[in-house]
Design a protein around this motif. Structure first.
Motif, PDB file in Angstrom:
ATOM      1  N   MET A   1       0.808  -1.027   0.069  1.00 14.86           N
ATOM      2  CA  MET A   1       0.052   0.063  -0.048  1.00 14.86           C
ATOM      3  C   MET A   1       0.685   1.298   0.043  1.00 14.86           C
ATOM      4  O   MET A   1       1.634   1.276   0.824  1.00 14.86           O
ATOM      5  N   LYS A   2       0.712   2.248  -0.872  1.00 17.34           N
ATOM      6  CA  LYS A   2       1.634   3.162  -1.296  1.00 17.34           C
ATOM      7  C   LYS A   2       1.235   4.260  -0.050  1.00 17.34           C
ATOM      8  O   LYS A   2       0.015   4.263   0.474  1.00 17.34           O
ATOM      9  N   SER A   3       2.135   5.326   0.258  1.00 14.22           N
ATOM     10  CA  SER A   3       1.954   6.029   1.273  1.00 14.22           C
ATOM     11  C   SER A   3       0.786   7.076   0.912  1.00 14.22           C
ATOM     12  O   SER A   3       0.026   7.399   2.054  1.00 14.22           O
ATOM     13  N   ALA A   4       0.638   7.481  -0.213  1.00 14.37           N
ATOM     14  CA  ALA A   4      -0.228   8.287  -0.444  1.00 14.37           C
ATOM     15  C   ALA A   4      -1.754   7.749  -0.298  1.00 14.37           C
ATOM     16  O   ALA A   4      -2.632   8.461   0.085  1.00 14.37           O
ATOM     17  N   GLU A   5      -1.822   6.293  -0.589  1.00 21.90           N
ATOM     18  CA  GLU A   5      -2.985   5.887  -0.338  1.00 21.90           C
ATOM     19  C   GLU A   5      -3.303   5.409   1.025  1.00 21.90           C
ATOM     20  O   GLU A   5      -4.500   5.765   1.486  1.00 21.90           O
ATOM     21  N   ILE A   6      -2.369   5.447   1.881  1.00 26.72           N
ATOM     22  CA  ILE A   6      -2.485   5.314   3.356  1.00 26.72           C
ATOM     23  C   ILE A   6      -3.083   6.707   3.866  1.00 26.72           C
ATOM     24  O   ILE A   6      -3.758   6.847   4.797  1.00 26.72           O
ATOM     25  N   TRP A 118      -9.698  -1.643   5.900  1.00 30.32           N
ATOM     26  CA  TRP A 118      -8.797  -0.286   6.106  1.00 30.32           C
ATOM     27  C   TRP A 118      -7.199  -1.323   5.884  1.00 30.32           C
ATOM     28  O   TRP A 118      -6.736  -1.462   5.020  1.00 30.32           O
ATOM     29  N   MET A 119      -6.479  -1.130   7.177  1.00 27.04           N
ATOM     30  CA  MET A 119      -5.277  -1.599   7.056  1.00 27.04           C
ATOM     31  C   MET A 119      -4.925  -2.931   7.167  1.00 27.04           C
ATOM     32  O   MET A 119      -3.970  -3.456   6.884  1.00 27.04           O
ATOM     33  N   ASN A 120      -5.967  -3.800   8.211  1.00 30.80           N
ATOM     34  CA  ASN A 120      -5.753  -5.172   8.153  1.00 30.80           C
ATOM     35  C   ASN A 120      -4.541  -5.771   8.714  1.00 30.80           C
ATOM     36  O   ASN A 120      -3.982  -6.698   8.324  1.00 30.80           O
ATOM     37  N   ILE A 121      -4.049  -4.973   9.679  1.00 33.41           N
ATOM     38  CA  ILE A 121      -2.784  -5.678  10.414  1.00 33.41           C
ATOM     39  C   ILE A 121      -3.233  -6.507  11.374  1.00 33.41           C
ATOM     40  O   ILE A 121      -4.147  -6.485  12.095  1.00 33.41           O
ATOM     41  N   PRO A 122      -2.684  -7.867  11.318  1.00 32.67           N
ATOM     42  CA  PRO A 122      -2.912  -8.687  12.367  1.00 32.67           C
ATOM     43  C   PRO A 122      -2.860  -8.367  13.796  1.00 32.67           C
ATOM     44  O   PRO A 122      -2.088  -7.639  14.154  1.00 32.67           O
ATOM     45  N   THR A 123      -3.981  -8.365  14.347  1.00 35.51           N
ATOM     46  CA  THR A 123      -4.033  -8.129  16.025  1.00 35.51           C
ATOM     47  C   THR A 123      -2.849  -8.445  16.922  1.00 35.51           C
ATOM     48  O   THR A 123      -2.559  -7.978  17.829  1.00 35.51           O
ATOM     49  N   GLU A 124      -2.620  -9.637  16.726  1.00 35.36           N
ATOM     50  CA  GLU A 124      -1.463 -10.109  17.583  1.00 35.36           C
ATOM     51  C   GLU A 124       0.046  -9.631  17.286  1.00 35.36           C
ATOM     52  O   GLU A 124       0.891  -9.463  17.916  1.00 35.36           O
ATOM     53  N   SER A 243       3.520   3.589   7.046  1.00 35.00           N
ATOM     54  CA  SER A 243       3.866   3.096   5.648  1.00 35.00           C
ATOM     55  C   SER A 243       4.837   2.055   5.845  1.00 35.00           C
ATOM     56  O   SER A 243       4.724   1.004   4.952  1.00 35.00           O
ATOM     57  N   ALA A 244       5.988   2.218   6.669  1.00 43.57           N
ATOM     58  CA  ALA A 244       6.761   1.173   6.920  1.00 43.57           C
ATOM     59  C   ALA A 244       6.418  -0.166   7.197  1.00 43.57           C
ATOM     60  O   ALA A 244       6.524  -1.304   6.744  1.00 43.57           O
ATOM     61  N   VAL A 245       5.295  -0.031   8.167  1.00 44.33           N
ATOM     62  CA  VAL A 245       4.600  -1.263   8.617  1.00 44.33           C
ATOM     63  C   VAL A 245       3.832  -1.953   7.358  1.00 44.33           C
ATOM     64  O   VAL A 245       4.082  -3.236   7.046  1.00 44.33           O
ATOM     65  N   MET A 246       3.200  -1.048   6.589  1.00 52.32           N
ATOM     66  CA  MET A 246       2.045  -1.427   5.464  1.00 52.32           C
ATOM     67  C   MET A 246       3.132  -1.926   4.246  1.00 52.32           C
ATOM     68  O   MET A 246       2.511  -2.822   3.484  1.00 52.32           O
ATOM     69  N   ASP A 256       7.972   3.727  -0.191  1.00 50.22           N
ATOM     70  CA  ASP A 256       8.077   4.193  -1.471  1.00 50.22           C
ATOM     71  C   ASP A 256       8.276   5.648  -1.418  1.00 50.22           C
ATOM     72  O   ASP A 256       9.002   6.311  -2.622  1.00 50.22           O
ATOM     73  N   LEU A 257       7.633   6.585  -0.471  1.00 55.68           N
ATOM     74  CA  LEU A 257       7.945   7.924  -0.559  1.00 55.68           C
ATOM     75  C   LEU A 257       9.365   8.291  -0.523  1.00 55.68           C
ATOM     76  O   LEU A 257       9.747   9.369  -1.153  1.00 55.68           O
ATOM     77  N   PHE A 258      10.355   7.567   0.135  1.00 52.11           N
ATOM     78  CA  PHE A 258      11.693   7.750   0.190  1.00 52.11           C
ATOM     79  C   PHE A 258      12.427   7.208  -0.978  1.00 52.11           C
ATOM     80  O   PHE A 258      13.466   7.894  -1.582  1.00 52.11           O
ATOM     81  N   GLN A 259      12.176   5.975  -1.503  1.00 54.46           N
ATOM     82  CA  GLN A 259      12.751   5.481  -2.505  1.00 54.46           C
ATOM     83  C   GLN A 259      13.080   6.363  -3.770  1.00 54.46           C
ATOM     84  O   GLN A 259      14.324   6.396  -4.162  1.00 54.46           O
ATOM     85  N   ASN A 260      12.170   6.999  -4.101  1.00 50.20           N
ATOM     86  CA  ASN A 260      12.203   7.829  -5.332  1.00 50.20           C
ATOM     87  C   ASN A 260      13.094   8.832  -5.228  1.00 50.20           C
ATOM     88  O   ASN A 260      14.168   9.159  -6.052  1.00 50.20           O
ATOM     89  N   LEU A 261      13.046   9.482  -3.876  1.00 50.52           N
ATOM     90  CA  LEU A 261      14.044  10.611  -3.610  1.00 50.52           C
ATOM     91  C   LEU A 261      15.399  10.010  -3.625  1.00 50.52           C
ATOM     92  O   LEU A 261      16.199  10.846  -4.098  1.00 50.52           O
TER      93      LEU A 261
END
Length: 878
Positions: A1-6, A118-124, A243-246, A256-261
């Motif tokens: 999931m891209k930063s802009a999408e988050i 939404w983010m669907n992060i595992p609760t554990e 974003s790092a988590v996702m 992604d936000l930093f890689q292009n920079l």
């Protein structure tokens, strides 16, 4: 999931929960002296939390750009070397102003993070912390959300005092505060670190991604805690961290936000190693520098501008470390616009301006490095050990902006070391001073607290009446009355007096009653929803509850309005003539003049000033009606309205349109003329630079403008009289006189040179020998400094070996020159001779071993100074 999408998902989620999406505020906090930069999402809502501002919504959500690189919140030195430190970051936040509280805040956070929609992060993967005494929050997590008790960690007072905890938040030493509950993400066993509160909590395994702050108390200066009448919620989640988590990466710099920079930086610096730390430093600093410039900060040597300059130069220095010594930083702006321009269109519109400011700073820094090298080389000549003193290293860094690592590099090249201990001691001293200067201690309870609000009637009339709702004496204490002669503050339920804001000064005038009460209003300011009238009672007694007549000084208000409207026209004219990058950096508008500060990278030349002045006057003489529309912010923006620097805007804003074809359209709460023709005449008085990238124009209108024109005409007439010329030929006549003067000055200089040459021959006959050294010391008259220096050089050449000292008195000043031939400079130094002799003539001086200069004011002591030369040579160890 891209930063802009988050980012977009976060805003959309909370909008679906009844939150109003509020745009990011500027990085320069509006009307908030307690902050260097906006460093949290709640900054723009601080007055709402304090009860000093009201919005038409009780729930808000935003993606706020933040900077932490100065004052108390300073991450600069860690940036690039850790996985999550940044100078610039985006804070996703949702807020409740007396609406929902702990249960909803916790439920919303959990739903957004864990729901499959939404983010669907595992609760554990998620752990939470609560303030040790906040049983309510613990129960919500445990019983309603279902988080296992062993993953809910209580954090007590772990910072040295009561309510001083990682899980207890405060706006300041006083004011709103309360417990908080943080959410942590577990990156897994493969990464070292322990859960919060454990000895290994500083590791990178468990990373905080969300913080829910529950503002439920108000702390007074004495430390007492009172429950807030309307508890509120302030939350924050760093976009980079989530974003790092996702994106299943460990470091923020891998998103992604930093890689292009990073790739863009590598290309501009010709670097193949994409893991190089310097790339991360530059990429991070690029974001903070660009957005600071967008928000009106310009590089300078103080305040916010100094912090910006420091960040920029750190980035440029890291480019040098990568081998890129040519300007490169400005070329990276395009990559940033490509990455973030859609989310922040103001970055796209200001791209050219940002690039220009960056390039100017890069060129300036190159000059700074040259100066630093010159100082370092000079000091190394006289170095008596293999270690460069810490004081020199610090001075190079602090005064010349010369990076300490560059000094260390040069030291290694010369087989030298640097005194790191001495340097660090001086740096720590500076850090303490910086921290003290950056610690904004404000007692929020010390502000004037008055219930209700003042209704402003001053747009439509200047005479009215109002009821006194509060009185404060000169100490700021609320009182029941003010007596004759006393000064204080008056708060009314309604007033025609304009309160100072947006650069316009407050109104003056009078309050009165039929019983003889007369109160002079000397100023009017705003605080929250109230107007504060700063007064002195002229006669009678003023009491709370009194109904008083209010009268604004009409002539002063009218002149102020003319200058304020002219400021709007000036702003529009500057943007048309100089470019769209021009934005207001500050203003002052009163009845005498107007002062307008604006962003621009170079001085405005006379032709441009003339064009700007003519454009403003053309709009004045068009005599168009000034249109005022009251609307919402989004509608105002759609009409092209510009916001004024440093002004806060509510949900309803005033849009001022003036001039032909809506020449100027701005948001402004100030008072203005009804038609542009009311301004009469506009005249620019001066244009100057006040900081790097910031210019200032001062101007006058109407009668003051006419007076300025007349003064110019009188000066021209006097010049014509002196040089015997007509007005239409005065320029040619002055140019001819100047040329004639140059010829005469050249002839005079040649004559003096001939006289000096003749005098040199005569002076050789007065040479004396002192301890085997030829010494020529003489006093002259009427010889200027330049000729005296040339004479000393020629006498040294003719002596071959020896000491020359010349003194001359001219126009009340004494000029001293000392010269020593090269073969004698090891034992006889010209600089030492001047330092010894100059006090005799009431002056000082110094210079190189072979040539030195000095001066003084006592012409009668020239002979005494000359006689000291022989004694000085006699006393030296030759």
């Amino acid at each position: 999931m891209k930063s802009a999408e988050i980012r977009q998902a976060f805003l959309k989620f909370f909008e679906s929960k009844g939150h109003t999406i509020v745009p990011s505020s500027s990085l320069v906090p509006a009307d908030d002296p307690t902050l260097l930069f906006t460093n949290a999402g709640m900054n723009q809502f601080k007055d709402v939390f304090l009860g000093e501002d009201q919005r038409d919504y009780s729930r808000a959500v935003s993606s706020q750009r933040c900077v932490r690189a100065g004052g108390k919140h300073n991450d600069l030195e860690n940036v690039g070397y850790t996985a999550r430190h940044h100078t610039f970051f985006e804070m996703l936040g949702n807020f409740s102003f007396g609406d929902y509280f702990k249960e909803h805040a916790i439920s919303y956070a959990w739903e957004f993070l864990t729901s499959s929609e939404w983010m669907n992060i595992p609760t554990e993967k998620l752990w939470v912390t609560v303030y040790a005494e906040d049983q309510e929050a613990f129960d919500i997590w445990s019983q309603k959300i279902g988080v296992p008790d062993d993953r809910i960690i209580r954090i007590g007072d772990n910072k040295g005092g009561r309510y001083q905890s990682d899980n207890f938040w405060a706006m300041g030493d006083t004011g709103p505060c309360g417990p908080c509950s943080e959410i942590f993400y577990d990156h897994g066993e493969g990464i070292w670190g322990g859960p919060p509160g454990s000895p290994e909590e500083d590791g990178d395994r468990y990373i905080e991604i969300w913080n829910n702050v529950f503002m439920q108390y108000n702390r007074s200066a004495d430390g007492s805690m009172e429950p807030l009448p309307a508890p509120s919620v302030d939350t924050g989640m760093g976009l980079e961290r989530i974003s790092a988590v996702m994106q299943s990466v460990h470091s923020n710099y891998e998103i992604d936000l930093f890689q292009n920079l990073l790739r863009a930086v590598a290309q501009e610096t010709k670097t193949e190693d994409l893991e190089n730390t310097s790339l991360r430093v530059i990429a991070d600093h690029l974001r903070s520098c660009a957005f600071l410039v967008v928000d009106g900060v310009a590089p300078s040597n103080e305040g916010r501008g100094y912090v910006l300059r420091r960040i920029m130069r750190r980035a440029i220095r890291h480019g040098h470390k990568l081998g890129q010594t040519q300007p490169f930083f400005h070329a990276l702006v395009k990559a940033l616009v490509d990455e973030m321009g859609q989310a922040y269109p103001e970055l796209l519109s200001a791209q050219e301006h940002v690039e220009r400011i960056f390039l100017l700073e890069e060129e300036q820094f190159a000059k700074t490095l040259d100066k630093g090298m010159a100082v370092l080389e000079s000091e190394l000549v006289g170095l008596k050990s293999s270690e460069i003193p810490g004081q020199l290293v610090f001075t190079l860094y602090d005064t010349y902006g010369f990076p300490v690592d560059l000094t260390a590099d040069i030291a290694r090249e010369r087989q030298l070391t640097i005194d790191e201990t001495g340097y660090e001691a001086l740096m720590e001293q500076q850090r303490k001073q910086s921290r003290a200067a950056g610690k904004f201690e404000v007692d929020y309870n010390a502000s004037v607290k008055v219930e209700g609000n003042t209704e402003f009637e001053g747009y439509s009339h200047l005479v009215s009446s109002g009821t006194v709702t509060a009185l404060l004496n000169h100490n700021g204490d609320q009182v029941g009355s003010l007596l004759e002669g006393q000064k204080g503050i008056v708060v009314l339920d309604k007033t025609p007096f304009y309160g100072e804001s947006g650069g316009q000064v407050g109104d003056t005038g009078y309050l009165s009653e039929e019983n003889g009460l007369r109160v002079e209003v000397r100023d009017c300011t705003k605080q929250g929803a109230n107007h504060l009238h700063h007064v002195q009672v002229v006669s009678g007694e003023l009491s709370v509850g009194s109904l008083v007549a209010t009268e604004v000084n009409a002539s002063v208000r009218a002149l102020t309005a003319k200058n304020h409207s002219a400021t709007h026209l000036l702003h529009a004219a500057l943007r048309k003539i100089l470019g769209e990058h021009v934005t207001q950096k500050g203003s002052l508008v009163d009845s005498e003049r107007l002062r307008f500060d604006f962003s621009h990278f170079e001085g405005v030349n006379p032709d441009q000033l003339e064009e700007i002045e003519a454009l403003v006057n053309a709009q004045i003489w068009a005599n168009e009606a000034v249109q005022v529309d009251v609307t919402d912010m989004e509608t105002a923006k759609s009409k092209g309205a510009m916001a004024l620097f440093g002004e806060k805007y509510g949900d309803e804003v005033r849009v001022l349109s003036m001039g032909k074809d809506r020449f100027s359209v701005e948001l402004c709460g100030g008072t203005h003329v009804e038609r542009t023709g009311d301004i009469g005449l506009f005249r620019i008085v001066s244009e100057s630079g006040i900081a790097a990238g910031v210019r200032r124009i001062e101007a006058v209108t109407e009668a003051k403008a006419m007076a300025h024109v007349r003064l110019s005409e009188q000066s021209l007439a006097q010049i014509c009289d002196v040089i015997k010329a007509k007005p239409d030929s005065v320029v040619e006549k002055v140019a001819q006189l100047r040329q004639d003067l140059k010829v005469l000055e050249k002839e005079l200089s040649q004559a003096k040179a001939k006289l000096a040459q003749a005098a040199s021959s005569d002076l050789l006959s007065s040479v004396k020998e002192v301890r085997g050294v030829k010494v020529l010391a003489a006093g002259l008259s009427g010889v200027d400094g330049k000729s005296l220096g040339e004479m000393a050089d020629k006498l040294k050449d003719k002596l071959g070996s020896g000491v020359v000292f010349l003194a001359s008195g001219e126009e009340g000043k004494v000029v001293l020159i000392a010269g020593v031939t090269k073969d004698l400079t090891q034992t006889l130094k010209a600089g030492d001779l001047i330092k010894h002799v100059a006090p005799t003539v009431g002056g000082k001086g110094g210079g190189r071993p072979d040539m030195a200069r000095g001066g003084g004011t006592d012409l009668s002591a020239i002979d005494a100074a000359v006689s000291q030369v022989y004694a000085w040579v006699e006393a030296q160890s030759i």
